[in-house]
Write an enzyme that holds these catalytic residues in place. Sequence first.
Site, PDB file in Angstrom:
ATOM      1  N   LYS A 207       0.781  -1.135   0.015  1.00 29.47           N
ATOM      2  CA  LYS A 207       0.138   0.150   0.257  1.00 29.47           C
ATOM      3  C   LYS A 207       0.612   1.199   0.144  1.00 29.47           C
ATOM      4  CE  LYS A 207      -0.597  -0.235   4.914  1.00 29.47           C
ATOM      5  NZ  LYS A 207      -1.246  -0.690   6.105  1.00 29.47           N
TER       6      LYS A 207
ATOM      7  N   ARG B  57     -11.275   0.239  14.590  1.00 27.12           N
ATOM      8  CA  ARG B  57     -10.925   1.068  13.281  1.00 27.12           C
ATOM      9  C   ARG B  57     -11.701   0.584  12.290  1.00 27.12           C
ATOM     10  NH1 ARG B  57      -4.938   1.208  11.095  1.00 27.12           N
ATOM     11  NH2 ARG B  57      -5.482  -0.781  10.136  1.00 27.12           N
TER      12      ARG B  57
ATOM     13  N   TYR C 209      18.473  29.525   4.492  1.00 29.04           N
ATOM     14  CA  TYR C 209      17.465  30.403   4.882  1.00 29.04           C
ATOM     15  C   TYR C 209      17.621  30.646   6.413  1.00 29.04           C
ATOM     16  CZ  TYR C 209      14.364  30.014   0.611  1.00 29.04           C
ATOM     17  OH  TYR C 209      13.887  29.959  -0.532  1.00 29.04           O
TER      18      TYR C 209
ATOM     19  N   MET D 214      13.476  23.600  -0.023  1.00 31.96           N
ATOM     20  CA  MET D 214      12.359  22.784  -0.653  1.00 31.96           C
ATOM     21  C   MET D 214      12.841  21.791  -1.480  1.00 31.96           C
ATOM     22  SD  MET D 214       9.039  23.739  -2.923  1.00 31.96           S
ATOM     23  CE  MET D 214       8.298  24.939  -1.670  1.00 31.96           C
TER      24      MET D 214
HETATM   25  C1  LIG Z   1      -0.498  -1.968   6.856  1.00 30.15           C
HETATM   26  C2  LIG Z   1      -1.031  -3.255   6.695  1.00 30.15           C
HETATM   27  C3  LIG Z   1      -0.331  -4.351   7.075  1.00 30.15           C
HETATM   28  C4  LIG Z   1       0.932  -4.468   7.347  1.00 30.15           C
HETATM   29  O1  LIG Z   1       1.726  -3.758   8.528  1.00 30.15           O
HETATM   30  P1  LIG Z   1       3.251  -3.860   8.822  1.00 30.15           P
HETATM   31  O2  LIG Z   1       3.342  -3.375  10.178  1.00 30.15           O
HETATM   32  O3  LIG Z   1       3.721  -2.754   7.815  1.00 30.15           O
HETATM   33  O4  LIG Z   1       3.720  -5.133   8.433  1.00 30.15           O
HETATM   34  C5  LIG Z   1      -1.086  -5.392   7.517  1.00 30.15           C
HETATM   35  N1  LIG Z   1      -2.346  -5.587   7.360  1.00 30.15           N
HETATM   36  C6  LIG Z   1      -3.469  -4.588   7.214  1.00 30.15           C
HETATM   37  C7  LIG Z   1      -4.626  -4.519   7.669  1.00 30.15           C
HETATM   38  C8  LIG Z   1      -2.654  -3.049   6.982  1.00 30.15           C
HETATM   39  O5  LIG Z   1      -3.417  -2.203   6.953  1.00 30.15           O
END
Ligand SMILES: *Cc1c(COP(=O)(O)O)cnc(C)c1O
Length: 340
Positions: A33, A118, A248, A295
């Site tokens: 992700k 969550r 800066y 930047m």
């Molecule tokens: C991000 C995520 C993971 C991976 O978590 P890590 O701590 O990076 O291994 C696994 N399952 C879900 C649902 C996540 O959102």
Amino acid sequence: MAFIEISSKNLFHNLKQIENKVGSKDKISVCLKNNAYGHGLELMAKLCSEYGVQRAVVLNMTEANIIYKYFKSIIVLLETSSENIKENIEIVINDVKNINKIPKDTKVHLKIDTGMHRNGIKPKDINQAFDLIQKNELRLEGVMTHFKSADVLDSTLFWQNDIFQKCKKEIINLCNKENIKTPLFSSENSSALSRLNKHEDFVRAGISIYGYCYTSHKSHNLGLKPILSLYADKTSSRTLNPNQKVGYGGHGASTKEHSKISTYDIGYGDGLPRLNENDIYYTADNEKIIGRMSMSVISIESDKKRVLIFNDVQSLAKIKDTISYDILVSLSPYIQRVCK
Ligand SMILES: *Cc1c(COP(=O)(O)O)cnc(C)c1O
């Protein structure tokens, strides 16, 4: 130009360590992700699939559609309704209310809230969710949960896991009763997979594939190696007198007399956290960052053509009082990713 180098050797090493821990390649899904935690989505998909990983986890359909050809199964964490879903793309149900929005025949993973509060359905709603999945003719491929503090060495992980085991039993019974194929179960993120000895059908490994993990106990150490190195190239150089200040606000003072300071082509616009005059940071080769980061450029006590800003993000994360995920994931997608 500044660039990111991904070490396939270290990645394969990390995947091997995880494989040894969980028992086989088939039990690994890689969490790609957010542009693969900033490492580059397609590049990481290609490398993980080259290693033999067949499962990935992403956030949305946009990410899934970029990498669909590399995996047998792609779990999409945060998409409630979508048309023309490819056969190997599987949608997570985060709320009972979303089930009606998913098109018929879609493969789904039912998420259960075992204590993180969550996303996911409550354990008491399993029956209702099951009925709705059947009624909407969805294909239940998996059932999952997520641990809220697997990185903390207390009992939370274990009581959450107990709740999940109870849900699992209930679901297996329901499947047997209705004569449906038993889904695949998954619960472990990186910290959980390093702490638990009994693994579900597959683990969802995120930060560990990139070379970091967050459980403090030595016995959980998977021996991982960071895979991302960030380099920047010199744009100009000058020799400063002791009274001349850099950048800066004029806060950057060299520690040496008549030292050579060079400017390199990376800054907070590239997603790095902004280092200011109060942050003391050295590159991986021990060159001091001078003054405030701009930047798009940074001043460093060095004359080298190219500097290695970091090859292990932890010291930078510590200075910025954050976690490595945060810095890695923020690296701009515009920075070129190359594989070594
Ligand atoms: C991000 C995520 C993971 C991976 O978590 P890590 O701590 O990076 O291994 C696994 N399952 C879900 C649902 C996540 O959102």
